[in-house]
Design an enzyme around this catalytic site. Structure first.
Site, mmCIF file in Angstrom:
data_model
loop_
_atom_site.group_PDB
_atom_site.id
_atom_site.type_symbol
_atom_site.label_atom_id
_atom_site.label_comp_id
_atom_site.label_asym_id
_atom_site.label_seq_id
_atom_site.Cartn_x
_atom_site.Cartn_y
_atom_site.Cartn_z
ATOM 1 N N GLU A 144 0.899 -1.261 -0.133
ATOM 2 C CA GLU A 144 -0.044 -0.103 0.138
ATOM 3 C C GLU A 144 0.899 1.204 0.007
ATOM 4 O OE1 GLU A 144 -4.100 1.930 2.025
ATOM 5 O OE2 GLU A 144 -2.299 0.715 3.334
ATOM 6 N N GLU A 165 -5.730 -2.473 12.944
ATOM 7 C CA GLU A 165 -5.543 -3.553 11.412
ATOM 8 C C GLU A 165 -6.551 -4.147 11.320
ATOM 9 O OE1 GLU A 165 -3.578 -1.784 9.676
ATOM 10 O OE2 GLU A 165 -2.291 -0.760 10.872
ATOM 11 N N GLU A 192 -8.701 4.956 6.468
ATOM 12 C CA GLU A 192 -7.885 5.216 7.792
ATOM 13 C C GLU A 192 -8.778 5.827 8.821
ATOM 14 O OE1 GLU A 192 -5.490 3.685 8.082
ATOM 15 O OE2 GLU A 192 -4.840 3.205 6.140
ATOM 16 N N MET A 247 0.342 -2.831 8.755
ATOM 17 C CA MET A 247 -0.325 -3.024 7.390
ATOM 18 C C MET A 247 -1.430 -4.031 7.457
ATOM 19 S SD MET A 247 -0.802 -1.581 4.592
ATOM 20 C CE MET A 247 -1.977 -2.603 3.318
ATOM 21 N N GLU A 248 -2.552 -3.664 6.832
ATOM 22 C CA GLU A 248 -3.618 -4.601 7.227
ATOM 23 C C GLU A 248 -3.913 -5.722 5.991
ATOM 24 O OE1 GLU A 248 -3.757 -1.252 6.061
ATOM 25 O OE2 GLU A 248 -5.321 -0.671 4.709
HETATM 26 N N1 BES Z 1 -2.825 1.120 6.101
HETATM 27 C C1 BES Z 1 -1.839 1.707 6.920
HETATM 28 C C2 BES Z 1 -0.386 1.564 6.556
HETATM 29 C C3 BES Z 1 0.015 2.430 5.645
HETATM 30 C C4 BES Z 1 0.497 3.666 5.895
HETATM 31 C C5 BES Z 1 0.159 2.113 4.060
HETATM 32 C C6 BES Z 1 1.019 4.706 5.185
HETATM 33 C C7 BES Z 1 0.418 2.933 3.372
HETATM 34 C C8 BES Z 1 0.876 4.435 3.640
HETATM 35 C C9 BES Z 1 -2.199 0.993 8.235
HETATM 36 O O1 BES Z 1 -3.569 0.624 8.408
HETATM 37 C C10 BES Z 1 -1.882 1.969 9.401
HETATM 38 O O2 BES Z 1 -2.726 3.136 9.452
HETATM 39 N N2 BES Z 1 -0.956 2.016 9.771
HETATM 40 C C11 BES Z 1 -0.281 3.110 10.955
HETATM 41 C C12 BES Z 1 -0.188 2.516 12.075
HETATM 42 C C13 BES Z 1 -1.814 2.622 13.004
HETATM 43 C C14 BES Z 1 -1.823 1.724 14.098
HETATM 44 C C15 BES Z 1 -2.331 3.802 13.109
HETATM 45 C C16 BES Z 1 0.971 3.563 10.516
HETATM 46 O O3 BES Z 1 1.594 2.728 10.005
HETATM 47 O O4 BES Z 1 1.287 4.633 10.812
HETATM 48 ZN ZN ZN Z 2 -4.815 2.135 9.133
#
Ligand code: BES
Ligand code: ZN
Length: 945
Positions: free
Chosen positions: A184, A355, A377, A320-321
């Protein structure tokens, strides 16, 4: 940029397999077609057929059949993919994504697996769009299905995207390698050619070849493992549900796992490096509970038979989910009973909650395009609070929701903010959508909406949304329609998603009567940037209301003010409480000015009850004096959320120039009586922030006085703290924060206690387990001399706990010795002792240190190109680095200096929102300092008397 100028043609000479394609595993080693050489189909005369960033809509991928063969010794992989496609317009071209892949062969077959051409198909590359075009000499006919077959190969990426390598060290010093994916938003195309856009949902069947000492994991369980040759094994995974490419994932590693089953029979496993096995148990318990909770809350089964959660040693973001195979940073998944603190526990719980929420919000229903990534998000962030509150009530997670909203306010009150839904086309723009606005404003606006509609109506609405758009994509409008239960004729007839019309707006009637237009209301929050400031004034029995756009950088006296206000209007679901009753009153404000009848015998009004609304409130004409008085005399009349909200509001207004600093400081004068952690830490947080600012500006007298004031004012509560891990979650958090601040302010009793603990730790050779909530403070004090610092660095190097390591790293960055700070940054850049994944937080931590803030900024300037190459331009690491190093600059000279640097990297800077945010933020600091330095100095002198 001219497309054809950038066009790169690379054709490979590989003989076509004449029969049905077998997914071959051999290395794709054919050399690229030399430029200018004639290809079999005369492809030199072909030009790239597609000029847009987004792929044509008339070729739809249905099913990917992938074979992957990573080699963890040569650090490369080969693969083949057979993609079943549905062609909806006659065409000779298939255009899809591919980035940094060597394509060794491409063929197209019809539905009966007959080749469409007996010649090598030309593959054209357009690297600037990360696309390839495959030319079929025979027209692909509309309405037909075909198979596209491609062989490819590449190096495992030495980064955090695509199919990349990671390593870890065992306690015996051996380095082991693994390979993992992170796709992603736009990196699936680095692992295999694909239609890499969220709305191209398809099924995935993957086979992975590996040596027997490794295991492989992907979204689905393995159905069969066969031996292929030379002891090489091939894991064949079950076919996935229909999903977007960015959710596909696979890992090849030698990890161990623990497993359990949810009440509905989903197998949950936590994977980590073998020696970290003991740290996986907490996550297992959380994941099982959370899946159970979400299945019930969403009333939709988790559709896969398993959910694996894996801690990857090199991981850029937090987690990452990927559907069925969520990946995490070690600190986001592993909980070490001996070294993880209460904050670590909370973090792990919330990340898993986040996630797993995505398995529905994002995976089952996906935003149509990245412009609405908040639908993923914002929801996942908000669901963290709902799910953790339900599964771990002792963590009292609702205490932190306000901070999510405060984070959103701080960004959204700068002119450089953006609407929640915002155009994003290229990968750099898309990456930048993963910011505070999508996450925190998204969550905060959902919180407002839930409160407006009531919990039940909100829940029913989102369940309707999830059911209706399952395995599909959605727009904002679809969410509003589901929440308002406005159904199409067809929906009614099918009876599937519309249960009882009118039900949804039941509570909304409390505000707006029957004609509530939810879309119109929500559009003001999602399509318009910024946050409203509601100014209230008493006039007889009325409360007069006015809404403006709240800006922290521009005063009403500023010539720019009126332009920046133009056209902004919100539909604000106002709430308020008065001393006259315990009811929460409601009013939907849809105009710029308005008034409410509150009666004559009301002495105070508190607007935005518990901050369930996303707006700032200003009380004019002595309204703030009422609040100061109320808090002093009877603060428990207001909830702790209301008290925290008032404190936040007051300091926001100071920054924006609507309230003098001493009013806000007077407001927190009641804090000596405050026993609730949240308002206490909120007020203390502002004092600490001012301290950090004046300290960095070498305002010695203000710094000393402020330090003395803080210690004196909070003496009693500091003295109550024990150096242990006992107490409730809030008590533990308060202890952590207070002792850290006290030692930072050189409080002698604090320093003495910390030094003693550190000595004990040294004497035990680092084997003593100090209380986890204060260990960071102990280490920070210990890191102040050479021996302590060196011992900590050694401990960092060998520690098997990521939680422990992050505490040590923080302590190391607290050194006052600039040589040591330099050394840390160099180690971070080198990426061996300190991993690259930790470099951005390391830079931010060094920048917090008064001895380090210019040093960190100079480091960023000097190594800018390397940093951008490591983390990619639009990434959150680059954003954090920019904002983290400049965020505390408050002098005009520093502002100019940063401006000059941004000028020098203009081409990159202009693509980044963070540069504008950084400039706005510094401007705000400069003004704050100019306006408030003397008032702060005088106020302190007054307090010292
Ligand atoms: N989908 C995101 C991971 C992601 C972040 C993909 C940026 C692409 C770009 C994942 O679900 C996420 O939000 N991760 C957060 C941590 C979460 C606990 C808020 C992150 O990686 O900061
Ligand atoms: Zn997220």
């Amino acid at each position: 940029m001219g497309l054809f100028r950038l066009l790169v043609l690379s054709l490979f000479h590989v003989s076509l397999v004449s029969s049905q394609p077998t997914e071959r595993s051999q290395q794709a080693s054919s050399p690229p077609h030399p430029p200018g050489e004639q290809s079999p189909l005369g492809s030199d005369n072909l030009s790239f057929p597609w000029s847009r960033l987004r792929l044509p809509r008339y070729i739809i991928p249905l099913h990917y059949r992938l074979l992957l063969h990573p080699n963890l010794t040569s650090l490369s992989f080969t693969g083949s993919v057979q993609i079943q496609i549905d062609v909806q317009n006659n065409t000779n071209w298939v255009v899809l994504h591919s980035k940094n892949l060597q394509i060794s062969q491409a063929t197209i077959l019809d539905e009966n697996f007959a080749h469409l051409s007996d010649r090598v198909l030309p593959v054209l590359h357009n690297p600037s769009h990360e696309q390839i075009g495959i030319f079929s000499p025979r027209v692909l006919s509309s309405g037909q299905k075909y198979f596209l077959y491609i062989e490819f190969g590449a190096e495992l990426a030495d980064s955090f995207y695509g199919f990349y390598k990671s390593t870890y060290r065992t306690s015996t010093g051996e380095t082991r390698t693994l390979a993992s994916t992170h796709f992603e938003p736009t990196s699936a195309r680095m692992a295999f050619p694909c239609f890499d856009e969220p709305s191209f949902k398809a099924n995935f069947s993957v086979r992975i070849r590996r040596r027997p000492e490794y295991i492989s994991l992907s979204n689905m369980p393995i159905v069969k493992t066969v031996e292929v040759n030379d002891g090489l094994l091939e894991d064949q995974f079950d076919t996935s549900v229909k999903m977007s490419t960015y959710l596909f994932a696979f890992v090849i590693c030698d990890f161990k796992s623990v497993s359990a089953t949810t009440s509905s029979g989903v197998q949950v496993s936590i994977y980590a490096a073998p020696e970290k096995w003991l740290q996986t148990h907490y996550a297992l318990e959380v994941a099982v509970k959370m899946l159970d909770f979400y299945e019930e809350y969403f009333n939709i089964h988790y559709p896969l038979p398993k959910q694996d959660l894996i801690a990857i040693p090199d991981f850029e973001s937090g987690a990452m989910e990927n559907w069925g195979l969520t990946t995490y940073r070690e600190t986001s998944l592993l909980f070490d009973p001996l070294t993880s603190s209460i904050s670590d526990e909370l973090w792990v719980t919330m990340v898993i909650g986040h996630e797993l929420a995505h398995q529905w919000f994002g995976n089952l229903v996906t935003m149509e395009w990245w412009n609405d990534i908040w639908l993923n998000e914002g929801f996942a962030r908000y669901m963290e609070y709902i799910s953790v509150e339900a599964t771990y009530p002792d963590l009292k997670v609702e205490e932190y929701l306000l901070h999510t909203c405060f984070a959103a306010v701080s960004y959204d009150s700068l002119n450089s903010s953006r609407p929640i839904s915002n155009p994003a086309e290229n990968p750099t723009q898309i990456k930048q959508m993963f910011d505070t606005i999508s996450y925190d404003k998204g969550a905060c606006v959902l919180h407002m909406l839930r409160h407006f509609l009531t919990d039940d109506v909100f829940q029913q609405g989102i369940v309707r949304y999830l059911r209706k758009y399952s395995y599909r994509n959605a727009h904002n409008q679809d969410l509003w329609d589901s929440l308002a239960n406005t159904c199409s004729e067809e929906d009614f007839i099918s009876g599937k998603h519309c249960y009882s019309s009118g039900q949804a707006a039941k509570n909304a009637y409390l505000y707006a009567g029957e004609h509530l237009d939810l879309t119109a209301m929500m559009n003001t929050w999602t399509l318009q940037k910024g946050i409203p400031l509601v100014t209230v004034r008493r006039k007889g029995p009325h409360l007069l209301l006015r809404q403006d756009r709240f800006l922290r950088t521009v005063m009403p006296s500023d010539p720019l003010w009126s332009t920046l206000q133009q056209g902004f209007l919100w539909h604000i679901p106002l709430t308020y409480k008065t001393d006259a009753s315990s009811t929460i009153h409601r009013h939907l404000m849809t105009t710029q000015t308005d008034s409410i009848h509150i009666g004559e015998d009301v002495s105070w009004v508190k607007v935005n009850t518990d901050m369930t609304g996303y707006y700032v409130v200003h009380y004019e004409d002595g309204g703030w004096d009422e609040m100061v008085k109320l808090l002093r005399e009877n603060h428990t009349t207001l909830s702790y959320k209301d008290r925290t909200h008032l404190i936040h509001n007051a300091f926001q207004l100071v920054t924006a120039g609507h309230l003098p600093l001493n009013k806000a400081l007077d407001l927190i004068g009641y804090l000596q009586l405050e026993t609730h952690t949240v308002p206490l830490l909120q007020g203390l947080g502002y004092l600490e922030a001012f301290y950090q600012m004046v300290e960095k500006r070498n305002e010695f007298d203000i710094t000393t006085n402020l330090g003395t004031y803080i210690l004196r004012f909070f003496r009693a509560v500091i003295d109550q703290q024990t150096w242990s891990d006992s107490g409730s979650v809030s008590e533990r958090r308060l202890r952590s924060e207070l002792l850290s601040l006290a030692c930072h302010l050189d409080d002698p009793p604090c320093l003495e206690r910390a030094r003693q603990s550190f000595k004990d730790w040294l004497q035990s050779n680092g084997t003593l387990n100090l209380p986890t909530d204060v260990v960071e403070t102990v280490f920070s004090v210990g890191a102040q001399d050479d021996h302590g610092w060196a011992s900590l660095l050694r401990a960092y190097n060998i520690s098997m706990s990521a939680a422990q390591k992050s505490k040590i790293l923080f302590a190391l960055t607290c050194s006052k010795d600039t040589d040591k700070l330099h050394r840390l940054l160099d180690l971070g850049l080198e990426g061996k002792v300190i991993r690259s994944q930790d470099l951005s937080s390391l830079i931010m931590m060094v920048a917090r240190n008064p001895r380090g803030h210019h040093l960190a900024w100079n480091f960023v300037k000097k190594n800018w190109d390397t940093l951008v190459q490591k983390f990619q331009l639009g990434s959150s690491c680059i954003r954090n680095i920019i904002i983290g190093t400049t965020g505390q600059f408050s002098s005009p000279e520093e502002l100019t200096e940063v401006q000059l640097f941004f000028e020098s990297i203009k081409e990159q800077a202009s693509q980044l929102r963070a540069t504008q945010v950084a400039l706005d933020n510094m401007q705000k600091n400069v003004r704050w300092f100019q306006r408030n330095r003397e008032p702060l100095r005088n106020w302190l002198i007054e307090q010292m008397k």
